[in-house]
Design a protein around this motif. Structure first.
Motif, mmCIF file in Angstrom:
data_model
loop_
_atom_site.group_PDB
_atom_site.id
_atom_site.type_symbol
_atom_site.label_atom_id
_atom_site.label_comp_id
_atom_site.label_asym_id
_atom_site.label_seq_id
_atom_site.Cartn_x
_atom_site.Cartn_y
_atom_site.Cartn_z
ATOM 1 N N HIS A 1 0.875 -1.184 -0.005
ATOM 2 C CA HIS A 1 0.213 0.010 0.019
ATOM 3 C C HIS A 1 1.031 1.285 0.274
ATOM 4 C CE1 HIS A 1 -2.646 -3.159 1.179
ATOM 5 N NE2 HIS A 1 -3.820 -2.246 0.836
ATOM 6 N N PRO A 2 0.721 2.119 -0.934
ATOM 7 C CA PRO A 2 1.700 3.258 -1.085
ATOM 8 C C PRO A 2 1.366 4.245 -0.267
ATOM 9 C CG PRO A 2 -0.106 3.148 -2.765
ATOM 10 C CD PRO A 2 -0.099 1.893 -2.368
ATOM 11 N N SER A 3 2.100 5.296 0.156
ATOM 12 C CA SER A 3 1.714 6.286 1.076
ATOM 13 C C SER A 3 0.992 7.241 0.345
ATOM 14 C CB SER A 3 3.028 7.175 1.691
ATOM 15 O OG SER A 3 3.961 7.368 0.567
ATOM 16 N N GLU A 4 1.370 7.596 -1.028
ATOM 17 C CA GLU A 4 0.605 8.602 -2.019
ATOM 18 C C GLU A 4 0.458 8.058 -3.502
ATOM 19 O OE1 GLU A 4 2.565 12.255 -2.578
ATOM 20 O OE2 GLU A 4 4.514 11.414 -1.828
ATOM 21 N N ILE A 5 -0.477 8.511 -4.285
ATOM 22 C CA ILE A 5 -0.781 8.084 -5.611
ATOM 23 C C ILE A 5 -1.004 9.139 -6.408
ATOM 24 C CG2 ILE A 5 -2.138 6.298 -6.899
ATOM 25 C CD1 ILE A 5 -3.295 5.282 -4.227
ATOM 26 N N HIS A 6 -0.005 9.249 -7.478
ATOM 27 C CA HIS A 6 -0.188 10.000 -8.653
ATOM 28 C C HIS A 6 -0.510 9.539 -9.957
ATOM 29 C CE1 HIS A 6 1.631 13.387 -6.183
ATOM 30 N NE2 HIS A 6 2.461 12.507 -5.911
ATOM 31 N N ILE A 7 -1.953 9.684 -10.471
ATOM 32 C CA ILE A 7 -2.187 9.206 -11.649
ATOM 33 C C ILE A 7 -1.983 10.090 -12.767
ATOM 34 C CG2 ILE A 7 -4.133 8.535 -13.015
ATOM 35 C CD1 ILE A 7 -5.332 7.620 -10.153
ATOM 36 N N ALA A 8 -1.037 9.862 -13.866
ATOM 37 C CA ALA A 8 -0.802 10.686 -15.000
ATOM 38 C C ALA A 8 -1.272 10.202 -16.161
ATOM 39 C CB ALA A 8 0.855 10.709 -14.889
ATOM 40 N N SER A 9 -2.034 10.877 -16.926
ATOM 41 C CA SER A 9 -2.509 10.734 -18.270
ATOM 42 C C SER A 9 -2.295 11.775 -19.022
ATOM 43 C CB SER A 9 -4.038 10.075 -17.846
ATOM 44 O OG SER A 9 -4.498 10.071 -19.238
ATOM 45 N N ILE A 10 -2.332 11.549 -20.696
ATOM 46 C CA ILE A 10 -2.374 12.614 -21.294
ATOM 47 C C ILE A 10 -3.517 13.310 -21.598
ATOM 48 C CG2 ILE A 10 -1.369 13.270 -23.516
ATOM 49 C CD1 ILE A 10 0.479 11.256 -23.346
ATOM 50 N N ILE A 11 -4.615 12.218 -22.198
ATOM 51 C CA ILE A 11 -5.847 12.473 -22.221
ATOM 52 C C ILE A 11 -6.963 11.937 -21.488
ATOM 53 C CG2 ILE A 11 -7.685 12.572 -24.108
ATOM 54 C CD1 ILE A 11 -5.464 13.379 -26.284
ATOM 55 N N ALA A 12 -7.705 12.360 -20.981
ATOM 56 C CA ALA A 12 -8.767 11.536 -20.075
ATOM 57 C C ALA A 12 -10.189 12.095 -20.470
ATOM 58 C CB ALA A 12 -8.478 11.686 -18.633
#
Length: 217
Positions: free
Chosen positions: A156-167
């Motif tokens: 389980h991560p301490s923080e999450i970054h979701i990176a996308s170009i086009i959503a």
């Protein structure tokens, strides 16, 4: 949950997004992959501003220089195959990061209906680390959700970054519902208003994997 939409501000990133959307430019596969990579580099730089820093004393040939550098243990997770050049952009900046790869694909029941299948995962432990999940296109958000669930088998991560170009806006709404609100940030180069009956983003750019690597059977 914070959502960053880079299209709302003026930067060179918008030029690279314009080129990967443009039908007169995007069929140059080398340029398409490089533009995706460059978008990844810019996003990595922006995400780096959100990390935790401390001052380290660096020995130079002539003395000691105090430098503030990140302390986060980063894992970059990528959804294959379109995510590979995007991943490389992040890895160019977070060059000491650990890496994870998840194979997620659509298995069609007919022309319009499909399920998302996870076939493969290779990942380090992610407990108490900063997890960056990269996927160039977020259409429904289902692949991102299942990939995250697969990653949770590694901790389980301490923080999450979701990176996308086009959503799509639908994908953003879905992610807000299924990811932990208190430790997730969504980063997008652009958010498009809808998806069509085939669950492709409109106006989008087409199939990013095919444009980067050629059509598949």
């Amino acid at each position: 949950m914070k959502v960053i939409d880079f299209s709302q501000t003026n930067s060179i990133l918008n030029q690279y997004v314009a080129e990967i959307r443009n039908v007169e430019v995007q069929n140059d596969r080398l340029r398409f992959r490089r533009n995706i990579e460059r978008i990844g580099e810019i996003m990595a730089y922006e995400i780096s501003k959100e990390l935790q820093y401390s001052v380290k004393n660096i020995q130079t040939p002539l003395g000691i220089s105090p430098v503030s550098t990140p302390d986060n243990k980063i894992v970059i997770s990528t959804i294959l195959r379109a995510g590979l050049p995007f991943h490389q952009g992040f890895l160019s900046y977070f060059d000491q990061a650990e890496n994870a790869f998840v194979s997620a694909y659509r298995k069609y029941k007919d022309k319009l209906k499909f399920d998302i299948h996870i076939e493969y995962i290779a990942s380090p432990r992610i407990d108490e680390k900063t997890l960056i999940i990269t996927d160039p296109m977020l259409a429904t958000g289902s692949s991102m959700e299942l990939s995250y669930q697969a990653m949770l088998t590694k901790g389980h991560p301490s923080e999450i970054h979701i990176a996308s170009i086009i959503a799509s806006q639908q994908a953003i709404d879905h992610i807000k519902n299924v990811f932990p609100e208190d430790k997730t940030t969504i980063w997008c180069a652009a958010i498009d208003p809808e998806i069509n009956e085939h669950s492709y983003i409109v106006p989008g750019l087409g199939d990013a994997g095919d444009l980067a690597y050629g059509e598949k059977e």
